[in-house]
Design a protein around this motif. Structure first.
Motif, short mmCIF file in Angstrom:
data_model
loop_
_atom_site.label_atom_id
_atom_site.label_comp_id
_atom_site.label_asym_id
_atom_site.label_seq_id
_atom_site.Cartn_x
_atom_site.Cartn_y
_atom_site.Cartn_z
N PRO A 1 17.24 77.24 1.80
CA PRO A 1 18.70 77.35 1.79
C PRO A 1 19.40 76.25 1.01
CG PRO A 1 17.85 77.89 3.96
CD PRO A 1 16.69 77.36 3.15
N ALA A 2 18.94 75.00 1.11
CA ALA A 2 19.58 73.90 0.39
C ALA A 2 19.42 74.04 -1.12
CB ALA A 2 19.01 72.56 0.85
N GLY A 3 18.41 74.77 -1.56
CA GLY A 3 18.18 74.99 -2.98
C GLY A 3 18.77 76.29 -3.48
N GLY A 4 19.52 76.98 -2.63
CA GLY A 4 20.15 78.22 -3.03
C GLY A 4 19.32 79.46 -2.77
N LEU A 5 18.22 79.32 -2.06
CA LEU A 5 17.37 80.47 -1.74
C LEU A 5 17.51 80.81 -0.27
CD1 LEU A 5 14.13 79.45 -3.66
CD2 LEU A 5 15.83 81.13 -4.35
N GLY A 6 18.63 81.40 0.08
CA GLY A 6 18.89 81.81 1.45
C GLY A 6 18.37 83.21 1.71
N MET B 1 15.43 72.68 8.68
CA MET B 1 14.87 73.80 7.93
C MET B 1 15.71 74.14 6.69
SD MET B 1 12.00 74.70 9.20
CE MET B 1 11.74 76.23 8.34
N ASP B 2 16.97 73.76 6.67
CA ASP B 2 17.80 74.07 5.50
C ASP B 2 17.30 73.38 4.24
OD1 ASP B 2 19.43 75.73 6.90
OD2 ASP B 2 21.08 74.31 7.11
N ASP B 3 16.71 72.20 4.39
CA ASP B 3 16.25 71.45 3.24
C ASP B 3 14.73 71.49 3.10
OD1 ASP B 3 16.78 70.01 0.94
OD2 ASP B 3 16.58 68.07 1.94
N THR B 4 14.09 72.51 3.65
CA THR B 4 12.64 72.67 3.57
C THR B 4 12.32 73.90 2.75
OG1 THR B 4 12.37 71.67 5.76
CG2 THR B 4 10.52 72.97 4.91
N LEU B 5 11.47 73.73 1.75
CA LEU B 5 11.00 74.86 0.94
C LEU B 5 9.85 75.51 1.70
CD1 LEU B 5 10.83 76.59 -1.65
CD2 LEU B 5 9.37 74.80 -2.61
N VAL B 6 10.03 76.75 2.08
CA VAL B 6 9.00 77.49 2.81
C VAL B 6 8.46 78.58 1.89
CG1 VAL B 6 8.50 78.94 4.81
CG2 VAL B 6 10.13 77.04 5.02
N ILE B 7 7.14 78.62 1.73
CA ILE B 7 6.49 79.64 0.89
C ILE B 7 5.48 80.36 1.77
CG2 ILE B 7 5.03 80.06 -1.11
CD1 ILE B 7 6.16 77.46 -2.33
N CYS B 8 5.61 81.67 1.85
CA CYS B 8 4.66 82.50 2.60
C CYS B 8 4.12 83.57 1.65
CB CYS B 8 5.33 83.18 3.78
SG CYS B 8 5.98 82.05 5.01
N ILE B 9 2.81 83.67 1.60
CA ILE B 9 2.18 84.68 0.76
C ILE B 9 1.17 85.44 1.62
CG2 ILE B 9 0.47 83.03 -0.14
CD1 ILE B 9 0.57 84.59 -2.80
N GLY B 10 1.15 86.75 1.44
CA GLY B 10 0.26 87.58 2.23
C GLY B 10 -1.14 87.67 1.62
N ASP B 11 -2.01 88.31 2.35
CA ASP B 11 -3.37 88.57 1.88
C ASP B 11 -3.40 89.97 1.30
OD1 ASP B 11 -6.07 88.28 1.45
OD2 ASP B 11 -6.64 88.82 3.49
N ASN B 12 -4.23 90.17 0.29
CA ASN B 12 -4.30 91.51 -0.28
C ASN B 12 -4.98 92.47 0.69
OD1 ASN B 12 -6.73 90.08 -0.76
ND2 ASN B 12 -7.27 91.43 -2.43
N GLY B 13 -4.62 93.73 0.54
CA GLY B 13 -5.11 94.75 1.46
C GLY B 13 -6.56 95.12 1.22
N PHE B 14 -7.22 95.56 2.26
CA PHE B 14 -8.61 96.00 2.20
C PHE B 14 -8.62 97.51 1.98
CE2 PHE B 14 -12.82 97.06 3.69
CZ PHE B 14 -13.57 95.96 3.32
N HIS B 15 -9.29 97.96 0.96
CA HIS B 15 -9.37 99.40 0.68
C HIS B 15 -10.45 100.02 1.54
CE1 HIS B 15 -6.92 100.20 -3.02
NE2 HIS B 15 -6.74 98.92 -2.82
N TRP B 16 -10.10 101.07 2.22
CA TRP B 16 -11.04 101.81 3.04
C TRP B 16 -11.36 103.12 2.33
CZ3 TRP B 16 -13.30 99.29 6.83
CH2 TRP B 16 -12.65 98.18 7.36
N ALA B 17 -12.09 103.02 1.23
CA ALA B 17 -12.53 104.16 0.42
C ALA B 17 -11.39 104.82 -0.34
CB ALA B 17 -13.31 105.17 1.25
N ASP B 18 -10.26 104.12 -0.48
CA ASP B 18 -9.20 104.63 -1.37
C ASP B 18 -9.80 104.70 -2.77
OD1 ASP B 18 -7.69 104.33 0.86
OD2 ASP B 18 -6.36 102.80 0.05
#
Length: 109
Positions: free
Chosen positions: A41-46, A1-18
């Motif tokens: 981590p291996a790329g400096g993004l710890g 995992m140290d040499d693996t680039l992991v990207i996680c992005i969330g889903d936008n929120g659902f507005h309930w009449a905001d």
């Protein structure tokens, strides 16, 4: 995992009449500001680092190519998040789909 680039992005929120609106395609910050995490981590993004630059899903491909050491043949709309480049703003927009009267109107900001 140290040499693996992991990207996680969330889903936008659902507005309930905001703001009197429902759905996801609304021009308010909770609908387009979502979590976006990188770990390499291996790329400096710890762990424990926070970066307040504006990022978007168009930045994923340039970031992955940059991490692999690949220079694209054609320009991309996005920017690699591995460098120090930043943007001052990001265009967000929503297009009304279909001919019906339901749903949000087209907008951009």
């Amino acid at each position: 995992m140290d040499d693996t680039l992991v990207i996680c992005i969330g889903d936008n929120g659902f507005h309930w009449a905001d703001h009197g609106l429902g759905g996801k395609g609304v021009p308010h910050r909770p609908a387009h500001e979502v979590p976006f995490y990188l770990s390499w981590p291996a790329g400096g993004l710890g762990g424990g680092t926070t970066d307040d630059r504006i990022a978007a899903n168009v930045d994923i491909a340039p970031t992955a190519l940059d991490a692999a050491g690949i220079a694209p043949d054609t320009p991309h709309d996005g920017r690699s998040l591995l460098g120090g480049r930043s943007r001052a703003h990001l265009l967000i927009e929503w297009w009304r789909q279909g001919a019906g009267t339901e749903g949000q109107n087209t907008w951009s900001s």
